[in-house]
Design a protein around this motif. Structure first.
Motif, PDB file in Angstrom:
ATOM      1  N   TYR A 259       9.974   9.161  -6.762  1.00 42.85           N
ATOM      2  CA  TYR A 259      10.491   8.548  -5.547  1.00 42.85           C
ATOM      3  C   TYR A 259      10.147   7.066  -5.459  1.00 42.85           C
ATOM      4  CZ  TYR A 259      11.305  13.388  -4.778  1.00 42.85           C
ATOM      5  OH  TYR A 259      11.742  14.662  -4.957  1.00 42.85           O
ATOM      6  N   ILE A 260       9.937   6.489  -6.644  1.00 41.91           N
ATOM      7  CA  ILE A 260       9.761   5.039  -6.705  1.00 41.91           C
ATOM      8  C   ILE A 260      11.059   4.424  -7.224  1.00 41.91           C
ATOM      9  CG2 ILE A 260       8.592   3.172  -7.962  1.00 41.91           C
ATOM     10  CD1 ILE A 260       6.032   4.764  -7.755  1.00 41.91           C
ATOM     11  N   LEU A 261      11.525   3.415  -6.507  1.00 43.07           N
ATOM     12  CA  LEU A 261      12.742   2.736  -6.934  1.00 43.07           C
ATOM     13  C   LEU A 261      12.357   1.552  -7.814  1.00 43.07           C
ATOM     14  CD1 LEU A 261      15.851   2.531  -6.682  1.00 43.07           C
ATOM     15  CD2 LEU A 261      15.459   0.935  -4.795  1.00 43.07           C
ATOM     16  N   ASP A 262      12.857   1.589  -9.058  1.00 41.87           N
ATOM     17  CA  ASP A 262      12.614   0.465  -9.955  1.00 41.87           C
ATOM     18  C   ASP A 262      13.951   0.013 -10.550  1.00 41.87           C
ATOM     19  OD1 ASP A 262      13.260   2.478 -11.724  1.00 41.87           O
ATOM     20  OD2 ASP A 262      11.194   2.804 -12.384  1.00 41.87           O
ATOM     21  N   MET A 263      13.916  -1.002 -11.384  1.00 40.93           N
ATOM     22  CA  MET A 263      15.150  -1.560 -11.929  1.00 40.93           C
ATOM     23  C   MET A 263      15.902  -0.544 -12.785  1.00 40.93           C
ATOM     24  SD  MET A 263      15.640  -4.370 -10.528  1.00 40.93           S
ATOM     25  CE  MET A 263      17.048  -5.017 -11.414  1.00 40.93           C
ATOM     26  N   GLU A 264      15.142   0.332 -13.433  1.00 40.62           N
ATOM     27  CA  GLU A 264      15.765   1.345 -14.290  1.00 40.62           C
ATOM     28  C   GLU A 264      16.652   2.280 -13.456  1.00 40.62           C
ATOM     29  OE1 GLU A 264      14.194   4.826 -17.250  1.00 40.62           O
ATOM     30  OE2 GLU A 264      12.780   3.209 -16.737  1.00 40.62           O
ATOM     31  N   LYS A 265      16.126   2.736 -12.313  1.00 36.17           N
ATOM     32  CA  LYS A 265      16.929   3.606 -11.452  1.00 36.17           C
ATOM     33  C   LYS A 265      18.043   2.811 -10.772  1.00 36.17           C
ATOM     34  CE  LYS A 265      13.315   7.008 -10.310  1.00 36.17           C
ATOM     35  NZ  LYS A 265      12.024   6.265 -10.338  1.00 36.17           N
ATOM     36  N   LEU A 266      17.727   1.578 -10.393  1.00 39.94           N
ATOM     37  CA  LEU A 266      18.718   0.758  -9.694  1.00 39.94           C
ATOM     38  C   LEU A 266      19.926   0.467 -10.585  1.00 39.94           C
ATOM     39  CD1 LEU A 266      19.021  -0.551  -6.886  1.00 39.94           C
ATOM     40  CD2 LEU A 266      18.107  -2.667  -7.866  1.00 39.94           C
ATOM     41  N   PRO A 278      11.765   0.496   5.931  1.00 44.00           N
ATOM     42  CA  PRO A 278      11.244   0.009   7.211  1.00 44.00           C
ATOM     43  C   PRO A 278      10.048  -0.936   7.064  1.00 44.00           C
ATOM     44  CG  PRO A 278      10.645   2.315   6.877  1.00 44.00           C
ATOM     45  CD  PRO A 278      11.541   1.938   5.739  1.00 44.00           C
ATOM     46  N   LEU A 279       9.465  -1.018   5.876  1.00 44.33           N
ATOM     47  CA  LEU A 279       8.300  -1.854   5.601  1.00 44.33           C
ATOM     48  C   LEU A 279       7.115  -1.471   6.522  1.00 44.33           C
ATOM     49  CD1 LEU A 279       9.887  -5.397   5.051  1.00 44.33           C
ATOM     50  CD2 LEU A 279       9.452  -3.624   3.358  1.00 44.33           C
ATOM     51  N   PRO A 280       5.894  -1.623   6.161  1.00 48.26           N
ATOM     52  CA  PRO A 280       5.466  -2.227   4.905  1.00 48.26           C
ATOM     53  C   PRO A 280       5.661  -1.305   3.709  1.00 48.26           C
ATOM     54  CG  PRO A 280       3.564  -1.429   6.138  1.00 48.26           C
ATOM     55  CD  PRO A 280       4.758  -1.195   6.989  1.00 48.26           C
ATOM     56  N   ARG A 281       6.000  -1.926   2.623  1.00 51.59           N
ATOM     57  CA  ARG A 281       6.168  -1.194   1.379  1.00 51.59           C
ATOM     58  C   ARG A 281       4.815  -1.120   0.683  1.00 51.59           C
ATOM     59  NH1 ARG A 281       8.997  -4.491  -3.113  1.00 51.59           N
ATOM     60  NH2 ARG A 281       8.058  -6.190  -1.929  1.00 51.59           N
ATOM     61  N   VAL A 282       4.568  -0.051  -0.042  1.00 52.31           N
ATOM     62  CA  VAL A 282       3.364  -0.016  -0.875  1.00 52.31           C
ATOM     63  C   VAL A 282       3.813  -0.039  -2.332  1.00 52.31           C
ATOM     64  CG1 VAL A 282       1.186   1.121  -1.367  1.00 52.31           C
ATOM     65  CG2 VAL A 282       2.101   1.177   0.931  1.00 52.31           C
ATOM     66  N   THR A 283       4.094   1.128  -2.901  1.00 54.07           N
ATOM     67  CA  THR A 283       4.531   1.118  -4.298  1.00 54.07           C
ATOM     68  C   THR A 283       5.925   1.700  -4.465  1.00 54.07           C
ATOM     69  OG1 THR A 283       3.509   3.272  -4.612  1.00 54.07           O
ATOM     70  CG2 THR A 283       2.182   1.351  -5.207  1.00 54.07           C
ATOM     71  N   GLU A 284       6.537   2.159  -3.370  1.00 55.41           N
ATOM     72  CA  GLU A 284       7.769   2.937  -3.529  1.00 55.41           C
ATOM     73  C   GLU A 284       8.986   2.107  -3.936  1.00 55.41           C
ATOM     74  OE1 GLU A 284       5.773   2.934  -1.001  1.00 55.41           O
ATOM     75  OE2 GLU A 284       6.784   2.188   0.768  1.00 55.41           O
ATOM     76  N   ILE A 285       8.905   0.803  -3.808  1.00 51.95           N
ATOM     77  CA  ILE A 285       9.942  -0.056  -4.384  1.00 51.95           C
ATOM     78  C   ILE A 285       9.212  -1.079  -5.252  1.00 51.95           C
ATOM     79  CG2 ILE A 285      11.822  -1.679  -3.965  1.00 51.95           C
ATOM     80  CD1 ILE A 285      12.172  -0.468  -1.198  1.00 51.95           C
ATOM     81  N   SER A 286       9.540  -1.094  -6.524  1.00 55.81           N
ATOM     82  CA  SER A 286       8.807  -2.028  -7.388  1.00 55.81           C
ATOM     83  C   SER A 286       9.268  -3.455  -7.069  1.00 55.81           C
ATOM     84  CB  SER A 286       8.986  -1.670  -8.863  1.00 55.81           C
ATOM     85  OG  SER A 286      10.227  -2.108  -9.324  1.00 55.81           O
TER      86      SER A 286
END
Ligand SMILES: [Zn+2]
Lengths: 333, 140
Positions: A259-266, A278-286
């Motif tokens: 459930y982490i969004l990174d460039m590979e999934k994007l 909704p922020l704050p983000r931690v690690t779930e969006i690289s």
């Protein structure tokens, strides 16, 4: 050219009203606020004195710097002033004063209240006690209507509409109230297909699914794999998967990366997809996603401020120079 | 306790769900240690199989809203001169004030003193009530 406003909208006025949940705001009022926020975005200098002499009281019984700054900036950018406190420690509440008494006092000083409180329902207590409009800035994870308005404004600005969309919601769908509120509000407008992406431990509660089913034009699908559906989405709303929601560390670690969004999934997503959070983000969006044009979460912050400007100017009953109050319902991107 | 079969002045609450008569009295704030009451519990009913009946001599007006909340299918007979002169049915109240308490520890009603405990009817089909403040479901 201006269309006629529908007959019911003569009663459809936010002036003097409190907003505790978005149930307090009709869909035509939400459309109106979206249109007003768009206007404000393009006319910041023109509206910069519109609320001159008005005072916002931010009563924050728990710290939430992000939300408080947004409300305060919104009032300052309308030319108004701000008073308040940012935690219960430096407020009279530490001496045991009730919410009702504090709000009755503040009603004598200010023109509008934004209240944040750790207890669920605190904003309703404040709204009942106050003689001025009260806006809920979050009551213990119960309701946070201006967050949902920010989410809607972001969809509106990206797509020019908040209907006829496929919206993916990803991560913690059990405890994420912002997600529930967004789903419920989109269902009021209709024509949205929801893709609910979560581990089985964090699925969407039944009452939210029932709400989607009750809306004739909306539908949903529950999946556990983001990569398998990301290509179908117009918008992807990411939430944090918190460690404390899991029974054991292994499950958490196993599921977290899914459930982490990174460039590979994007890379599998449409070029026009919008990523919200909704922020704050931690690690779930690289962080490398931030530079992709599909990242909309910092715009969402700006949209939150614009919607708070639209909402506060409406509830205190000021007019914005150049803004046509009774123009048609639909909004342009 | 009086003779079970008859009262001369008062009310008969019939079709109370079997086994819940004491709970109903409690919600109606009728004290079974001082009021003149006959309880018939777990008797046969044509309609529901089994039911309780409550007879109260010289009863004050019962709060039909509260009765509707706890026993929506009950009926109330008003007795005068040993005859039933009126029948009333409770209804599901839209809102009940200071009858139920919210059990959610995160609810503002747990800390804010001086406010009413208000529950609103959220589903008329299931008779579901939720706290006006935090939306927690009522525990009856
Ligand atoms: Zn409650």
């Amino acid at each position: 050219m201006a269309e006629r406003i529908p007959p019911d909208s003569q009663f459809d006025n936010l002036n003097g009203r409190s907003v505790v949940t978005l149930d307090d705001v009709s869909t035509s009022q939400i459309s109106y606020l979206l249109r007003k926020a768009r206007f404000i975005s393009n006319h910041l200098p023109e509206v910069s004195q519109a609320a001159a002499g008005k005072i916002l009281a931010t009563l924050f019984y728990e710290p939430s710097t992000r939300t408080r700054l947004s409300f305060e900036t919104a009032m300052l950018r309308l030319g108004g002033h701000v008073i308040g406190f940012s935690s219960a420690q430096n407020a009279s509440v530490s001496k045991g004063e009730s919410i009702s008494d504090t709000v009755k006092t503040v009603s004598n000083y200010a023109d509008v209240v934004a209240i944040r409180h750790p207890k669920e329902g605190a904003a309703l207590v404040a709204a009942h006690a106050a003689s001025i409009p009260v806006i809920n800035a979050g009551d213990g994870g119960h309701m946070h209507p201006t967050q949902t308005l920010a989410d809607l404004a972001t969809l509106q600005s990206r797509f020019g509409r908040i209907t006829d969309l496929t919206v993916g919601l990803c991560g913690d769908l059990t405890f994420g109230r912002t997600v529930h509120s967004l789903i419920e509000t989109l269902c009021r407008f209709g024509n949205v297909r929801f893709i609910l992406i979560s581990p089985k431990e964090l699925r969407t509660p039944q009452y939210v699914l029932d709400r989607i089913t009750a809306s004739e034009s909306c539908s949903y699908e529950e999946v556990s794999d983001l990569t398998s559906v990301i290509g179908d989405l117009d918008a992807l709303y990411m939430t944090r998967v918190q460690k404390e929601r899991f029974f054991n560390e292994d499950d958490y670690l196993r599921l977290r990366d899914t459930y982490i969004l990174d460039m590979e999934k994007l890379a599998l997503a449409k070029p026009t997809m919008a990523v919200l959070h909704p922020l704050p983000r931690v690690t779930e969006i690289s962080t490398d996603v931030d530079n992709d044009p599909r990242a909309a979460y910092f715009e969402q912050v700006r949209n939150g401020m614009l919607m708070r400007m639209a909402l506060m100017s409406s509830v205190v009953g000021i007019t914005l120079p150049g803004f046509a109050e009774d123009r048609p319902q639909e909004v342009q991107a | 306790m009086m003779e079970v079969t008859s009262i001369s002045e008062g009310i008969i609450i019939d079709h109370v769900p079997a086994g819940t008569a004491l709970k109903v009295l409690n919600y109606l704030r009728i004290d079974p240690t001082t009021a003149s009451i006959a309880l018939i519990m777990n008797t046969t009913s044509n309609r529901y199989g089994s039911k309780d009946i409550i007879k109260i001599q010289n009863a004050p007006d019962v709060d039909l809203d509260v009765l509707g909340l706890i026993a929506p299918n009950a009926t109330v007979d008003i007795v005068k001169d040993s005859r039933i002169v009126a029948k009333k049915r409770p209804r599901l109240p839209q809102k009940v004030t200071n009858v139920l308490s919210c059990v959610n520890p995160r609810c503002v009603t747990s800390t804010e003193h001086g406010i009413d405990q208000i529950f609103r009817l959220t589903n008329p089909e299931t008779g579901e009530y939720r706290c006006l403040y935090c939306d927690e479901a009522a525990e009856l």
